[in-house]
Design an enzyme around this catalytic site. Sequence first.
Site, PDB file in Angstrom:
ATOM      1  N   THR A   1       0.826  -1.211   0.000  1.00 54.14           N
ATOM      2  CA  THR A   1       0.000   0.000   0.000  1.00 54.14           C
ATOM      3  C   THR A   1       0.863   1.264   0.000  1.00 54.14           C
ATOM      4  OG1 THR A   1      -1.618  -1.221   1.291  1.00 54.14           O
ATOM      5  CG2 THR A   1      -1.884   1.169   1.238  1.00 54.14           C
ATOM      6  N   VAL A   2       1.820   1.346   0.935  1.00 55.28           N
ATOM      7  CA  VAL A   2       2.618   2.567   1.073  1.00 55.28           C
ATOM      8  C   VAL A   2       3.693   2.638  -0.021  1.00 55.28           C
ATOM      9  CG1 VAL A   2       4.075   3.929   2.613  1.00 55.28           C
ATOM     10  CG2 VAL A   2       2.196   2.583   3.562  1.00 55.28           C
TER      11      VAL A   2
ATOM     12  N   GLY B   1      -0.114   9.013   9.714  1.00 51.96           N
ATOM     13  CA  GLY B   1      -0.159   8.947   8.250  1.00 51.96           C
ATOM     14  C   GLY B   1       0.397  10.218   7.630  1.00 51.96           C
TER      15      GLY B   1
ATOM     16  N   ILE C   1      -0.235  13.330   8.309  1.00 48.30           N
ATOM     17  CA  ILE C   1      -0.185  14.530   9.161  1.00 48.30           C
ATOM     18  C   ILE C   1       1.255  14.765   9.641  1.00 48.30           C
ATOM     19  CG2 ILE C   1      -1.066  15.606  11.273  1.00 48.30           C
ATOM     20  CD1 ILE C   1      -3.411  13.589  11.159  1.00 48.30           C
TER      21      ILE C   1
ATOM     22  N   GLY D   1      -9.949  -1.232   3.455  1.00 50.06           N
ATOM     23  CA  GLY D   1      -8.481  -1.238   3.440  1.00 50.06           C
ATOM     24  C   GLY D   1      -7.840  -0.401   4.541  1.00 50.06           C
TER      25      GLY D   1
ATOM     26  N   GLU E   1      -5.002  -2.903   9.689  1.00 52.28           N
ATOM     27  CA  GLU E   1      -3.691  -3.537   9.540  1.00 52.28           C
ATOM     28  C   GLU E   1      -3.928  -4.978   9.084  1.00 52.28           C
ATOM     29  OE1 GLU E   1      -0.278  -2.718  10.477  1.00 52.28           O
ATOM     30  OE2 GLU E   1      -0.908  -0.634  10.573  1.00 52.28           O
TER      31      GLU E   1
ATOM     32  N   ASP F   1      -1.410  -0.768  18.098  1.00 51.81           N
ATOM     33  CA  ASP F   1      -0.876   0.169  17.096  1.00 51.81           C
ATOM     34  C   ASP F   1      -0.872   1.605  17.648  1.00 51.81           C
ATOM     35  OD1 ASP F   1      -0.299   0.838  14.111  1.00 51.81           O
ATOM     36  OD2 ASP F   1      -2.038   2.082  14.610  1.00 51.81           O
TER      37      ASP F   1
ATOM     38  N   LYS G   1       2.355   4.227  18.496  1.00 56.79           N
ATOM     39  CA  LYS G   1       2.443   5.610  17.997  1.00 56.79           C
ATOM     40  C   LYS G   1       2.590   6.596  19.165  1.00 56.79           C
ATOM     41  CE  LYS G   1      -0.257   4.582  13.863  1.00 56.79           C
ATOM     42  NZ  LYS G   1      -1.636   4.442  13.377  1.00 56.79           N
TER      43      LYS G   1
ATOM     44  N   GLY H   1      -3.497   5.034   4.656  1.00 51.33           N
ATOM     45  CA  GLY H   1      -3.731   4.966   3.211  1.00 51.33           C
ATOM     46  C   GLY H   1      -2.433   5.200   2.459  1.00 51.33           C
TER      47      GLY H   1
END
Length: 423
Positions: free
Chosen positions: A13-14, A132, A134, A185, A188, A199, A203, A300
Site C-alpha cells: 500500500t505505502v 499517516g 499529518i 483497506g 492492519e 498500534d 504511535k 492509506g
Amino acid sequence: VKTRTIALLGCGTVGRGLVELIERNRSLIAERSGVDLRISKILVRDLAKERGGVDRSLLTVCPEEAVANGADVVVEVIGGLDPARRLVEDALDAGKHVVTANKALLADCGPELFRRAAERRVRIGFEASVGGGIPVVRALSSGLAGNRIERICGILNGTCNYILTRMAEEGLSFESALSEAQAKGFAEADPALDIDGTDAGHKLQILAGLAFGRSLGRGSVRVEGIRALDREDFEAAAYLGFVIRHLAVGRDLGGALDLRVHPALLPKDHPLAHIRHENNAILLKGDAVGEMVFHGRGAGGAPTASAVLSDIIDLARHGTGPALRIPDSEPAEPADPESERYFRFPVIDAPGVIGLIATALGNHRISISHASATLVSGKADQGSVRILAHACRASVARKAVDEIARLPVLTGRPVALSIESND
Ligand SMILES: NC(=O)c1ccc[n+]([C@@H]2O[C@H](COP(=O)([O-])OP(=O)(O)OC[C@H]3O[C@@H](n4cnc5c(N)ncnc54)[C@H](OP(=O)(O)O)[C@@H]3O)[C@@H](O)[C@H]2O)c1
C-alpha cells in the site's frame, strides 16, 4: 539539480503510493528542492504479483541487491519486526540514511536503531510512523521545538475511529463495523493490532518520546482496545452528552508520565469529538503556543507516502531528520491519573442489584453523579446498570471494578471508561 537514489524495501500500500507520488510530482519536487529522485531497486516477496504502474525491471527478492546499488536513502515499508529490523540495521551499517513508516519497529527497538544511526553518522526519518500524512513528527521536532509540551491527546488509529463512528452513528455491531473497515483497506493485516490498541500504543510511545524527551521502553504505555464496547454504551454516551473515541493520551506530570491508550467519553464540544471515520487528529499543548490540533488522513497509500517523501526530501536537502531520544535516564514513573468515569455493569434482574453496586463503589469512596438502569424481568442477559462517577484515580476505579465483577449478580465483564475533559 542533484540526483538522489532510493532503495525501496516493500511495494505494498505505502510502497506503491510512494512510487506513484514520486512519478506524479517529480518535476515539482526538483523545482522546489533541487533534487531529482530516482528509485534504484524495489524489494518484494513475490515477483509475479500484479503492481500496475511499477517498473518491473526494478523489482528484486534479494535484500542485498536492493540495498547495494549505491542508493542514498533506504526506505523501509515492509512492516513488522522481521526482516525489517535486520534490513534497517544493514542499511545503517552500510552508511545509508533510512526512512521508515514502521511504528512497531520503532516502538520495539527505536532507541537502539537511533544509537546505531548516530554512530554511523546517518539519520532515520519516521514522519510516516505516526498520523499517516499529518506532519506531527516534524511539528514536534522542529516547529514546536522551543516549547515544553504539556499534553498530547490523539486519535491515532483510523480503524478504531472508523468502527466507533459507525457503531455510534449507524448502530452497527462491532463485527460489521470491523468488516467494513477491512473491506475499505484501513485495517492492519492483523486487525488485532488496531482494535486491541497496540498500534495506537506504538504511535503514542513514539510521540511521547519526542514530546517529553524521556526514555520510553516497551510497556511504558497502558493499552486498552475497543472490543468490550456495546451499542448500549454509545446510547448512554449520547444521552449524557458525550461521544466515545479511542484516545492516546500523554501528559508530563513532572516526575511521572501519564501515557495511556483506551476508549474514553469526550464532551461533544471537545476538539477531538468531531473527528469521524478513518481520520486521525492530534491535539498538542505547548507552554508557549498553547493548544493546537492537527487533523487529517491517518492512513492509506497516498497520505502515508506523502510523509515518507517529506523525509526523503529533507534528507536529500539537508542530510537531517528528527531524532528520538536515546535512553540515558531512568524510565519515567507511571502515573495514576484522576478523572470522572463512566461504568456499565451487565447484571441480572434481582432485588437490590443497584444497591449492591452503589455500595461497592461507595466502599472505594467513588461517588456517583448519575445512575440509570435497565432491568428486564425474566431476561438474565439484558440488564445493565450505568453510572457516571465523580473524579477518582484509575487504580481505585480498577480495584472497584474487579471487586464488582466478582459479584454473583454480574453477567459479564464491566465496562469502565474515563471522561476526558479538555483542561
Ligand atoms: N497502509 C497504511 O495506511 C499505513 C499507514 C502508516 C504506516 N504504515 C506502515 O507502513 C508499513 C507498510 O505498510 P503497508 O500497508 O504498505 O504494507 P503491505 O501493503 O502489506 O506491503 C508490504 C510490502 O512488503 C513486502 N514484504 C513483506 N515481507 C517481505 C519480506 N520478508 N521480504 C521482502 N518483502 C517483503 C511485500 O511484498 P509483496 O508485495 O511481494 O507481498 C509488500 O510489497 C508498515 O510498517 C505499516 O505499519 C502503513
